[in-house]
Design a protein around this motif. Sequence first.
Motif, short mmCIF file in Angstrom:
data_model
loop_
_atom_site.label_atom_id
_atom_site.label_comp_id
_atom_site.label_asym_id
_atom_site.label_seq_id
_atom_site.Cartn_x
_atom_site.Cartn_y
_atom_site.Cartn_z
N VAL A 360 -49.17 97.47 75.25
CA VAL A 360 -48.26 98.62 75.13
C VAL A 360 -46.82 98.15 75.35
N ALA A 361 -46.61 97.31 76.36
CA ALA A 361 -45.27 96.78 76.64
C ALA A 361 -44.78 95.91 75.50
N GLU A 363 -45.60 96.15 72.30
CA GLU A 363 -45.24 97.01 71.18
C GLU A 363 -43.85 97.61 71.38
N ALA A 364 -43.56 98.04 72.61
CA ALA A 364 -42.24 98.60 72.92
C ALA A 364 -41.16 97.54 72.82
N CYS A 365 -41.45 96.35 73.28
CA CYS A 365 -40.50 95.24 73.22
C CYS A 365 -40.12 94.93 71.78
N ILE A 366 -41.13 94.85 70.90
CA ILE A 366 -40.87 94.57 69.49
C ILE A 366 -40.01 95.66 68.87
N ALA A 367 -40.36 96.92 69.14
CA ALA A 367 -39.60 98.04 68.57
C ALA A 367 -38.15 98.02 69.04
N SER A 368 -37.92 97.77 70.31
CA SER A 368 -36.56 97.76 70.85
C SER A 368 -35.72 96.64 70.23
N ASN A 369 -36.32 95.47 70.09
CA ASN A 369 -35.57 94.34 69.51
C ASN A 369 -35.34 94.51 68.02
N GLU A 370 -36.30 95.09 67.31
CA GLU A 370 -36.08 95.39 65.89
C GLU A 370 -34.94 96.38 65.72
N ASP A 371 -34.88 97.36 66.61
CA ASP A 371 -33.81 98.35 66.54
C ASP A 371 -32.44 97.71 66.81
#
Length: 393
Positions: A360-361, A363-371
């Motif tokens: 879960v962490a 997935e959030a890490c990837i999303a934040s860095n992609e953003d």
Amino acid sequence: MRIGPIERTTADGFLELSVQVTGADGGAADRLWYRIPEEFADRLADTADTFLLAALFASIRRGESLHSEGPVSASLLENLEEFQAAWAQWRPDRYTPIALSADQEVADPDTPDDRSAIQTFSGGVDSAFTTVRHTKKSAGRASLDLTAAVMVHGFDIPLTDGEAYWSLHRRSVPLLASVGVDLIPVATNFRSLWHSDLNDWEDAFGTGMVSVLSLFAGRYRHGLIASSEPYGSLVLPWGSNPLTDGMLSSGRLRIHHDAAGVDRSDKVDGLSRLWPQGADNLRVCWQGERKDANCGRCEKCIRTILNFKVAGRPLPAAFQQDVTPDQIGSLRGLSEAHINPLRQILATARRNGLKEDWTVALEACIASNEDELARGVRYEGGFPQLASAGTAG
């Protein structure tokens, strides 16, 4: 640009090979050098291929033709024309194809291929997997007779940090000897001379690795560079890749981009099974204070720990502690090349039906860095930020 004759000097048991490289403007020459222990001198090549390879990116960045006063393999000159074409397509704003020449273009040796091989070895997952893959002959028909490796001082470990380099080297010598591989220490100013900028380095490091391997074409017929990404998740352009690494070959030394058919989590699994000693002595870190150990907080350390998790393997002794979900989530400043391996780990976790606090962490890490990448957010120095220093699990 013009590469002068090779000069050889010896001191304190080391042999240094150097050339003067003069730009088209006729200004002060750059001095490019490589240093090895004298005991390995009988393995050296009889050409200047090493120096032509090393000067290539500096030359195409300046748009200046490149000429060597030393002999160069004609087959290498031919292959480098296609190599330049690829990089000019990938980065037309940065590189211009140039003419290559030498005082003497030499034919390939007419000798049987004995399958002898040498590899680059950093102590990381990719290079350790290449080591065990060939020494255990688990690469099928692609298995080579791997008996030597080079560890370079001046690439990920700066020339100014001799203590860390020699500490890592001393630890790695018996490790590689256990599988029948000699470890050759090589120091060079290739990176500090022309590629100190991270963008330049990320494009040119493949030619740097091959330049070092080519030093030893007097003994070995094949050079192995461990893949960093699998075929299904390539990041291009990137300094070492399965499309252009082979274009750095000559008839004296054939270059192989090794094991791109295996993703990193499977490499970790294979390393744990086939060479647990190699897993316990991994050194993947490049951002920590100590360059001969793993900090556990940089993106490379964290993703390697996650590779072991997703492979269902226990954390090896190379890492002193596990990583927490908070630390995973705190990673910032990741480039596409850093995010891509994390996506692979998450995809493997999903295929295996894993849904845990660390996934879960992640997935959030990837999303934040992609953003942040999409919004053009940049951090000081352009490097990934270390994870939070919270207590690991």
